[in-house]
Scaffold this motif. Structure first.
Motif, PDB file in Angstrom:
ATOM      1  N   HIS A 180       1.240  -1.356  -0.558  1.00 31.63           N
ATOM      2  CA  HIS A 180       0.559   0.194   0.294  1.00 31.63           C
ATOM      3  C   HIS A 180       1.285   1.176   0.435  1.00 31.63           C
ATOM      4  O   HIS A 180       2.035   1.003   0.945  1.00 31.63           O
ATOM      5  N   SER A 181       0.001   2.368  -0.577  1.00 32.42           N
ATOM      6  CA  SER A 181       0.904   4.094  -0.803  1.00 32.42           C
ATOM      7  C   SER A 181       1.566   4.416   0.760  1.00 32.42           C
ATOM      8  O   SER A 181       0.620   3.991   1.719  1.00 32.42           O
ATOM      9  N   VAL A 182       2.377   5.175   1.067  1.00 29.79           N
ATOM     10  CA  VAL A 182       2.442   5.386   2.296  1.00 29.79           C
ATOM     11  C   VAL A 182       2.591   6.961   1.794  1.00 29.79           C
ATOM     12  O   VAL A 182       3.619   7.157   0.898  1.00 29.79           O
ATOM     13  N   PHE A 183       2.864   7.784   3.016  1.00 27.53           N
ATOM     14  CA  PHE A 183       2.915   9.521   3.100  1.00 27.53           C
ATOM     15  C   PHE A 183       4.412   9.284   3.830  1.00 27.53           C
ATOM     16  O   PHE A 183       5.042   8.967   4.598  1.00 27.53           O
ATOM     17  N   VAL A 184       6.095  10.299   2.637  1.00 28.63           N
ATOM     18  CA  VAL A 184       6.202   9.856   3.275  1.00 28.63           C
ATOM     19  C   VAL A 184       6.837  12.066   3.658  1.00 28.63           C
ATOM     20  O   VAL A 184       6.326  11.908   2.836  1.00 28.63           O
ATOM     21  N   SER A 185       7.464  12.624   4.790  1.00 26.97           N
ATOM     22  CA  SER A 185       7.563  13.967   5.063  1.00 26.97           C
ATOM     23  C   SER A 185       8.987  13.641   5.591  1.00 26.97           C
ATOM     24  O   SER A 185       9.276  13.200   6.393  1.00 26.97           O
ATOM     25  N   LEU A 186       9.999  15.390   5.672  1.00 23.97           N
ATOM     26  CA  LEU A 186      10.859  15.207   5.852  1.00 23.97           C
ATOM     27  C   LEU A 186      10.688  16.863   6.675  1.00 23.97           C
ATOM     28  O   LEU A 186      10.081  17.902   6.131  1.00 23.97           O
ATOM     29  N   THR A 187      10.992  16.741   7.987  1.00 24.72           N
ATOM     30  CA  THR A 187      10.685  18.529   8.634  1.00 24.72           C
ATOM     31  C   THR A 187      12.111  18.578   9.429  1.00 24.72           C
ATOM     32  O   THR A 187      12.175  17.457  10.168  1.00 24.72           O
ATOM     33  N   HIS A 188      12.543  19.934   9.478  1.00 23.31           N
ATOM     34  CA  HIS A 188      13.325  20.551  10.681  1.00 23.31           C
ATOM     35  C   HIS A 188      12.894  20.582  11.744  1.00 23.31           C
ATOM     36  O   HIS A 188      11.870  22.002  11.641  1.00 23.31           O
ATOM     37  N   ASN A 189      13.970  19.858  12.937  1.00 21.59           N
ATOM     38  CA  ASN A 189      12.880  20.207  13.951  1.00 21.59           C
ATOM     39  C   ASN A 189      12.953  21.269  14.300  1.00 21.59           C
ATOM     40  O   ASN A 189      11.268  21.895  15.002  1.00 21.59           O
ATOM     41  N   SER A 190      13.698  21.900  14.566  1.00 20.13           N
ATOM     42  CA  SER A 190      13.917  23.309  15.329  1.00 20.13           C
ATOM     43  C   SER A 190      12.971  25.100  14.470  1.00 20.13           C
ATOM     44  O   SER A 190      12.186  25.478  15.399  1.00 20.13           O
ATOM     45  N   THR A 191      12.788  25.020  12.868  1.00 13.25           N
ATOM     46  CA  THR A 191      12.257  25.566  12.643  1.00 13.25           C
ATOM     47  C   THR A 191      10.865  24.843  12.284  1.00 13.25           C
ATOM     48  O   THR A 191       9.747  25.950  12.015  1.00 13.25           O
ATOM     49  N   GLY A 192      10.329  23.713  11.761  1.00 19.78           N
ATOM     50  CA  GLY A 192       9.025  23.383  11.425  1.00 19.78           C
ATOM     51  C   GLY A 192       8.832  23.358   9.970  1.00 19.78           C
ATOM     52  O   GLY A 192       7.977  22.669   9.840  1.00 19.78           O
ATOM     53  N   LYS A 193       9.955  23.698   9.260  1.00 21.61           N
ATOM     54  CA  LYS A 193       9.812  23.915   7.967  1.00 21.61           C
ATOM     55  C   LYS A 193       9.473  22.034   7.081  1.00 21.61           C
ATOM     56  O   LYS A 193      10.536  21.486   7.868  1.00 21.61           O
ATOM     57  N   VAL A 194       8.767  21.999   6.504  1.00 21.89           N
ATOM     58  CA  VAL A 194       8.453  20.652   6.011  1.00 21.89           C
ATOM     59  C   VAL A 194       9.326  20.924   4.261  1.00 21.89           C
ATOM     60  O   VAL A 194       8.885  21.907   3.333  1.00 21.89           O
ATOM     61  N   TYR A 195       9.907  20.251   3.830  1.00 20.05           N
ATOM     62  CA  TYR A 195      11.576  20.279   2.612  1.00 20.05           C
ATOM     63  C   TYR A 195      10.483  19.617   2.323  1.00 20.05           C
ATOM     64  O   TYR A 195      10.498  19.452   0.804  1.00 20.05           O
ATOM     65  N   PHE A 196       9.721  18.339   2.784  1.00 22.44           N
ATOM     66  CA  PHE A 196       8.730  17.218   1.348  1.00 22.44           C
ATOM     67  C   PHE A 196       7.854  16.907   1.820  1.00 22.44           C
ATOM     68  O   PHE A 196       7.950  16.373   3.144  1.00 22.44           O
ATOM     69  N   SER A 197       7.130  16.096   1.354  1.00 24.15           N
ATOM     70  CA  SER A 197       6.160  15.674   1.552  1.00 24.15           C
ATOM     71  C   SER A 197       5.471  14.409   0.394  1.00 24.15           C
ATOM     72  O   SER A 197       5.516  15.413  -0.860  1.00 24.15           O
ATOM     73  N   GLN A 198       5.693  13.375  -0.186  1.00 21.53           N
ATOM     74  CA  GLN A 198       5.759  12.678  -1.119  1.00 21.53           C
ATOM     75  C   GLN A 198       4.837  11.382  -0.306  1.00 21.53           C
ATOM     76  O   GLN A 198       4.656  10.836   0.596  1.00 21.53           O
ATOM     77  N   GLU A 199       3.790  11.405  -1.517  1.00 23.72           N
ATOM     78  CA  GLU A 199       3.282   9.362  -1.734  1.00 23.72           C
ATOM     79  C   GLU A 199       4.376   8.816  -2.506  1.00 23.72           C
ATOM     80  O   GLU A 199       4.766   9.086  -3.757  1.00 23.72           O
ATOM     81  N   ILE A 200       4.873   7.287  -1.547  1.00 19.71           N
ATOM     82  CA  ILE A 200       5.508   6.789  -2.299  1.00 19.71           C
ATOM     83  C   ILE A 200       4.412   5.757  -2.344  1.00 19.71           C
ATOM     84  O   ILE A 200       4.111   4.908  -1.172  1.00 19.71           O
ATOM     85  N   THR A 201       4.462   5.091  -4.074  1.00 20.60           N
ATOM     86  CA  THR A 201       3.347   3.732  -3.965  1.00 20.60           C
ATOM     87  C   THR A 201       3.888   2.394  -3.380  1.00 20.60           C
ATOM     88  O   THR A 201       5.354   2.071  -3.299  1.00 20.60           O
ATOM     89  N   GLY A 202       2.458   1.619  -3.059  1.00 20.99           N
ATOM     90  CA  GLY A 202       3.194  -0.132  -2.836  1.00 20.99           C
ATOM     91  C   GLY A 202       4.143  -0.183  -3.432  1.00 20.99           C
ATOM     92  O   GLY A 202       4.160  -0.460  -4.684  1.00 20.99           O
ATOM     93  N   LYS A 203       5.290  -1.253  -3.308  1.00 19.53           N
ATOM     94  CA  LYS A 203       6.366  -1.859  -3.672  1.00 19.53           C
ATOM     95  C   LYS A 203       7.284  -1.030  -4.293  1.00 19.53           C
ATOM     96  O   LYS A 203       7.863  -1.466  -5.598  1.00 19.53           O
ATOM     97  N   ASP A 204       7.414   0.719  -4.314  1.00 19.47           N
ATOM     98  CA  ASP A 204       7.668   1.448  -5.174  1.00 19.47           C
ATOM     99  C   ASP A 204       8.837   2.286  -4.710  1.00 19.47           C
ATOM    100  O   ASP A 204       9.376   1.914  -3.025  1.00 19.47           O
TER     101      ASP A 204
END
Length: 170
Positions: A98-122
């Motif tokens: 199944h798909s998952v959503f992955v995000s990367l966040t800088h902890n001290s600023t809360g800035k989200v550098y990306f938020s991406q859906e990765i489909t199953g087996k991808d």
């Protein structure tokens, strides 16, 4: 008399400007130019920790990034980007069907550098310089969050940080 006075003032000004230019050009050498080009000019626009110098083309081998991601519907993994090593390449693999959503966040600023859906087996590879961060990302602690939307996540990730884009291009 006024013509003589203005002539002397013009000559004095010209000599002063010539002396300043000559002094500046004799005091500029290759080391100064390189050091100045490595200094961050504006902390507000800089992605690095304030006043840090960047070593040319160095991969931060003392700071490996990577881990398995599994178990819960939401899994968070943390890693650190050392100051001066803000060029990042992250490779993420979704082993579940199944798909998952992955995000990367800088902890001290809360800035989200990306938020991406990765489909199953991808898989998905994120390179900071290809996503609008040509100067790199800010140094500090980051959270890579995986969300399975109610299903358990099952994946892994690995990454490298560097002071040079060329080290993370491939």
């Amino acid at each position: 008399m006024k013509k003589k006075r203005s002539l002397w003032l013009t000559l004095a000004l010209a000599m002063t400007i010539t002396a300043i230019i000559a002094y500046a050009s004799t005091n500029t050498n290759q080391e100064v130019v390189i050091a100045e080009s490595k200094t961050l000019e504006s902390p507000n626009s800089s992605p690095f920790t304030e006043d840090q110098l960047i070593d040319p083309m160095v991969i931060d081998t003392d700071n490996p990034i990577g881990d398995t991601v599994s178990g819960d519907a939401v899994v968070q993994k943390s890693f650190t980007v050392n100051a001066g090593y803000g060029h990042i390449k992250l490779s993420m693999n979704n082993h579940s069907s199944h798909s998952v959503f992955v995000s990367l966040t800088h902890n001290s600023t809360g800035k989200v550098y990306f938020s991406q859906e990765i489909t199953g087996k991808d898989d998905f590879t994120w390179k900071s310089f290809e996503q609008g961060f040509e100067q790199g990302v800010r140094g500090g602690d980051y959270t890579l969050q995986w969300s399975g939307g109610g299903s358990q996540v099952n994946g892994d990730f690995s990454g490298v940080t560097s002071s040079s884009i060329s080290d993370v291009m491939n």
